[in-house]
Design a protein around this motif. Structure first.
Motif, PDB file in Angstrom:
ATOM      1  N   VAL A 226      -0.417  -5.951 -14.203  1.00  0.00           N
ATOM      2  CA  VAL A 226      -1.783  -6.384 -14.485  1.00  0.00           C
ATOM      3  C   VAL A 226      -1.768  -7.613 -15.396  1.00  0.00           C
ATOM      4  CG1 VAL A 226      -3.954  -5.743 -15.606  1.00  0.00           C
ATOM      5  CG2 VAL A 226      -2.771  -4.089 -14.136  1.00  0.00           C
ATOM      6  N   SER A 229      -0.944 -10.726 -13.525  1.00  0.00           N
ATOM      7  CA  SER A 229      -1.846 -10.978 -12.390  1.00  0.00           C
ATOM      8  C   SER A 229      -1.204 -10.669 -11.039  1.00  0.00           C
ATOM      9  CB  SER A 229      -2.327 -12.444 -12.405  1.00  0.00           C
ATOM     10  OG  SER A 229      -3.012 -12.726 -13.607  1.00  0.00           O
ATOM     11  N   GLU A 231      -0.882  -7.885  -8.132  1.00  0.00           N
ATOM     12  CA  GLU A 231      -1.599  -6.718  -7.636  1.00  0.00           C
ATOM     13  C   GLU A 231      -0.693  -5.859  -6.759  1.00  0.00           C
ATOM     14  OE1 GLU A 231      -4.902  -8.214  -5.502  1.00  0.00           O
ATOM     15  OE2 GLU A 231      -5.962  -8.979  -7.277  1.00  0.00           O
ATOM     16  N   GLU A 232      -0.851  -4.556  -6.873  1.00  0.00           N
ATOM     17  CA  GLU A 232      -0.094  -3.659  -6.013  1.00  0.00           C
ATOM     18  C   GLU A 232      -0.611  -3.746  -4.578  1.00  0.00           C
ATOM     19  OE1 GLU A 232       1.721   0.086  -7.698  1.00  0.00           O
ATOM     20  OE2 GLU A 232      -0.151   0.009  -8.830  1.00  0.00           O
ATOM     21  N   ASN A 233       0.295  -3.656  -3.635  1.00  0.00           N
ATOM     22  CA  ASN A 233      -0.035  -3.738  -2.214  1.00  0.00           C
ATOM     23  C   ASN A 233      -0.353  -2.323  -1.714  1.00  0.00           C
ATOM     24  OD1 ASN A 233      -0.057  -4.018   0.595  1.00  0.00           O
ATOM     25  ND2 ASN A 233       1.536  -5.591   0.583  1.00  0.00           N
ATOM     26  N   GLU A 234      -1.610  -1.960  -1.754  1.00  0.00           N
ATOM     27  CA  GLU A 234      -2.020  -0.596  -1.426  1.00  0.00           C
ATOM     28  C   GLU A 234      -1.690  -0.233   0.021  1.00  0.00           C
ATOM     29  OE1 GLU A 234      -2.949   1.495  -3.561  1.00  0.00           O
ATOM     30  OE2 GLU A 234      -3.375   0.195  -5.294  1.00  0.00           O
ATOM     31  N   ASN A 259       1.679  -7.563  -3.977  1.00  0.00           N
ATOM     32  CA  ASN A 259       1.249  -8.679  -3.152  1.00  0.00           C
ATOM     33  C   ASN A 259       1.846  -9.987  -3.669  1.00  0.00           C
ATOM     34  OD1 ASN A 259      -0.541  -7.287  -1.316  1.00  0.00           O
ATOM     35  ND2 ASN A 259      -2.027  -7.118  -2.988  1.00  0.00           N
TER      36      ASN A 259
END
Length: 262
Positions: A226, A229, A231-234, A259
């Motif tokens: 976080v 910056s 982001e997790e790749n859901e 990502n």
């Protein structure tokens, strides 16, 4: 083995100190056969042990690394390649692996259909085998300090896989390395990190890695993503978990799917 055996019957026969010496002396004649049998048994065990490195008895060796002390997430990354192919599909077309023993990962990637494998070895390779030296000569594997920008253009690879290497970096260098790994990927970044409590580099190997490994918790990593910056790749997480469940695969390391920067 035969020289270590002590035959008490021969001492007693020579001294004549006990009766039935003849019977005992006749038994001593079998000792050469026993010695030969023990030698053959020892030879068989040595041969079996030598083959264990090639996989005859080597199932448990999958969890150990000649480069990193006790446990290796690089070997775990190799195990996960079929699961990653299910989760990422076409994004596995051009893969960069970053981490120690990268030659073994790249070699396995190159055996996959429609997959290019490339590698960055963060540490000197003094005892590299012939296959690894060949990959380095061809430019498929590079030896580079990941604390500095990687020698690749943005989005050079569809997917970047990193194992073990980040565990040895302080936050100071993570702030530079992790964004750079995301920079050279177009479809995602997969991180294999050690679990708290897993042993990493031994004291004798600190000169190679520079510092002891820091086994960080999943909550630490998520907060760090976080902050940087990332982001997790859901979608990838869901597909990976589904593919792992079908194959009864349980990672022995933490696996994070991120990502790329857009």
């Amino acid at each position: 083995m035969s020289r270590r055996q002590v035959n008490p019957s021969r001492r007693f026969v020579d001294s004549g100190s006990i009766p039935f010496a003849g019977a005992l002396h006749s038994k001593s004649r079998s000792s050469p056969l026993l010695s030969i049998g023990l030698v053959l048994l020892g030879a068989f065990l040595l041969v079996a042990y030598s083959y264990s490195g090639a996989g005859l008895f080597g199932g448990e060796k999958e969890a150990f690394s000649k480069f990193e002390g006790d446990f290796s997430c690089t070997l775990e990354a190799q195990r996960a390649i079929p699961i990653l192919k299910k989760a990422y599909g076409d994004s596995m077309r051009k893969v960069l692996h970053v981490g120690p023993d990268t030659c073994s990962v790249v070699s396995k990637l190159l055996k996959e259909e429609e997959t290019e494998g490339w590698g960055v070895e963060p540490y000197d390779i003094e005892d590299a085998d012939g296959n690894c030296k060949s990959l380095i000569r061809k430019g498929i594997v590079r030896v580079a300090d990941i604390k500095f920008p990687l020698p690749y253009r943005p989005k050079s690879f569809s997917l970047v896989i990193v194992s073990d290497a980040l565990d040895y970096l302080s936050p100071k260098y993570l702030n530079k390395t992790l964004p750079d790994l995301a920079r050279v990927s177009s479809d995602g970044l997969v991180i294999f990190a050690g679990l708290p409590g897993q042993q990493k580099a031994k004291v004798a190997e600190l000169s190679k890695f520079g510092r002891p490994a820091k086994m960080r918790s999943s909550s630490w990593w998520i907060r760090y993503f976080v902050q940087t910056s990332l982001e997790e790749n859901e979608a990838a997480i869901k597909k990976f978990d589904q593919a792992a469940a079908k194959k009864s695969y349980k990672p022995a390391c933490q696996v994070f799917h991120l990502n790329s920067y857009h």
